[in-house]
Motif scaffolding. Structure first.
Motif, PDB file in Angstrom:
ATOM      1  N   VAL A   1     -21.815 -10.982  -5.702  1.00 21.41           N
ATOM      2  CA  VAL A   1     -23.319 -11.404  -5.778  1.00 21.41           C
ATOM      3  C   VAL A   1     -23.418 -12.692  -6.429  1.00 21.41           C
ATOM      4  O   VAL A   1     -24.115 -13.429  -5.825  1.00 21.41           O
ATOM      5  N   PHE A   2     -22.766 -13.031  -7.538  1.00 25.34           N
ATOM      6  CA  PHE A   2     -22.671 -14.201  -8.037  1.00 25.34           C
ATOM      7  C   PHE A   2     -22.287 -15.604  -7.078  1.00 25.34           C
ATOM      8  O   PHE A   2     -22.968 -16.418  -6.934  1.00 25.34           O
TER       9      PHE A   2
ATOM     10  N   LYS B   1     -26.293 -19.080  -1.033  1.00 29.05           N
ATOM     11  CA  LYS B   1     -27.580 -18.717  -0.254  1.00 29.05           C
ATOM     12  C   LYS B   1     -28.071 -17.551  -1.103  1.00 29.05           C
ATOM     13  O   LYS B   1     -28.019 -16.451  -1.151  1.00 29.05           O
ATOM     14  N   LEU B   2     -28.869 -17.865  -1.882  1.00 22.45           N
ATOM     15  CA  LEU B   2     -29.766 -16.979  -2.892  1.00 22.45           C
ATOM     16  C   LEU B   2     -30.499 -16.119  -2.047  1.00 22.45           C
ATOM     17  O   LEU B   2     -30.391 -14.996  -2.359  1.00 22.45           O
ATOM     18  N   GLY B   3     -31.356 -16.504  -1.537  1.00 19.82           N
ATOM     19  CA  GLY B   3     -32.403 -15.693  -0.808  1.00 19.82           C
ATOM     20  C   GLY B   3     -32.130 -14.845   0.274  1.00 19.82           C
ATOM     21  O   GLY B   3     -32.364 -13.659   0.324  1.00 19.82           O
ATOM     22  N   ILE B   4     -31.250 -15.190   0.937  1.00 18.03           N
ATOM     23  CA  ILE B   4     -30.919 -14.358   2.050  1.00 18.03           C
ATOM     24  C   ILE B   4     -29.637 -13.367   2.381  1.00 18.03           C
ATOM     25  O   ILE B   4     -29.398 -12.666   2.710  1.00 18.03           O
ATOM     26  N   VAL B   5     -28.570 -13.973   1.256  1.00 18.68           N
ATOM     27  CA  VAL B   5     -27.420 -13.173   1.013  1.00 18.68           C
ATOM     28  C   VAL B   5     -27.503 -12.657  -0.199  1.00 18.68           C
ATOM     29  O   VAL B   5     -27.027 -11.519  -0.361  1.00 18.68           O
TER      30      VAL B   5
ATOM     31  N   SER C   1     -30.427 -23.898   1.634  1.00 23.21           N
ATOM     32  CA  SER C   1     -29.298 -23.191   0.892  1.00 23.21           C
ATOM     33  C   SER C   1     -29.303 -24.031  -0.458  1.00 23.21           C
ATOM     34  O   SER C   1     -29.874 -25.283  -0.348  1.00 23.21           O
ATOM     35  N   ILE C   2     -28.541 -23.565  -1.472  1.00 21.81           N
ATOM     36  CA  ILE C   2     -28.614 -24.525  -2.701  1.00 21.81           C
ATOM     37  C   ILE C   2     -27.636 -25.621  -2.493  1.00 21.81           C
ATOM     38  O   ILE C   2     -27.905 -26.767  -2.984  1.00 21.81           O
TER      39      ILE C   2
ATOM     40  N   SER D   1     -34.518 -20.985  -8.389  1.00 14.57           N
ATOM     41  CA  SER D   1     -33.652 -20.024  -8.217  1.00 14.57           C
ATOM     42  C   SER D   1     -34.087 -18.820  -9.128  1.00 14.57           C
ATOM     43  O   SER D   1     -34.130 -17.820  -8.598  1.00 14.57           O
ATOM     44  N   ILE D   2     -34.266 -19.347 -10.252  1.00 16.16           N
ATOM     45  CA  ILE D   2     -34.954 -18.162 -11.176  1.00 16.16           C
ATOM     46  C   ILE D   2     -36.267 -17.560 -10.706  1.00 16.16           C
ATOM     47  O   ILE D   2     -36.304 -16.417 -10.747  1.00 16.16           O
TER      48      ILE D   2
END
Length: 158
Positions: free
Chosen positions: A12-13, A19-23, A109-110, A135-136
Motif C-alpha cells: 500500500v505504501f 498513485k494515491l487515489g486510484i491504486v 499521479s504523484i 496527499s494527506i
C-alpha cells in the motif's frame, strides 16, 4: 505484526507513492485497514513520493533531454496539445502550484504532478510540501468514500 501484514503495508505504501487515489487507497480499503493505519501508511507514501519525485524530477528531465539529444540529434520536440495538457495549463494559470498539487494525487499521479509542478514553478520544496498536504487531505477524504463504497458493495456479494 506478522509478515503478511507487513507485506500489505509495504504494498500500500509503494502504491500510494506512485498513485494515491486510484491504486493505494482502494488497496488499503480492500485490506480493511483502520482509519489510523490508512492515514499513516497512505499519507507517508504520498509524502515520500512527493519529496522523492519533487527532488529528482529536474535531474530526470535533464537526463532525458541528454539521452534524446544523443540518440536523436536532429529530431525536434513536437508539442502535443492533448486534453490533459490543456487542463493542466488551465489549472496552472487559474490556481498556480496549489491547483496542480491538489489534482496530482488523485487525477495525475504523484510523480507526474511533481514533474509538472517543478517544470512550471522550479521550487522543489514548495512543490513537495503542497503535494504532501494534498496527499494527506485526499487520504482523509477518500478513506471515507472508499470504505462507504465497500460497505455498500459487500451487501451485493453476500
Amino acid at each position: 505484526m506478522d509478515s503478511p501484514e507487513w507485506g500489505k503495508i509495504i504494498s500500500v505504501f509503494i502504491a500510494c507513492t506512485l498513485k494515491l487515489g486510484i491504486v493505494g487507497l482502494p488497496m488499503a480499503a480492500a485490506f480493511k485497514f483502520s482509519f489510523l493505519k490508512t492515514l499513516l501508511v497512505c499519507s507517508s507514501g504520498g509524502i515520500c513520493g512527493s519529496f522523492v519525485f519533487g527532488y529528482l524530477s529536474e535531474e530526470i528531465i535533464i537526463l532525458w533531454d541528454k539521452v534524446m539529444k544523443r540518440f536523436f540529434p536532429n529530431k525536434k520536440k513536437a508539442k502535443a496539445f492533448t486534453r490533459t495538457n490543456r487542463m493542466i495549463v488551465r489549472i496552472k494559470k487559474k490556481f498556480g502550484i496549489i491547483g496542480i498539487a491538489f489534482i496530482s494525487p488523485l487525477f495525475l499521479s504523484i510523480p507526474l504532478g511533481s514533474f509538472v509542478a517543478v517544470h512550471f514553478f522550479r521550487d522543489r520544496l514548495k512543490t513537495a510540501l503542497y503535494i504532501s498536504i494534498s496527499s494527506i487531505a485526499w487520504t482523509i477524504i477518500l478513506y471515507f468514500v472508499y470504505n462507504g463504497f465497500y460497505d455498500k458493495m459487500k451487501h451485493f456479494f453476500d
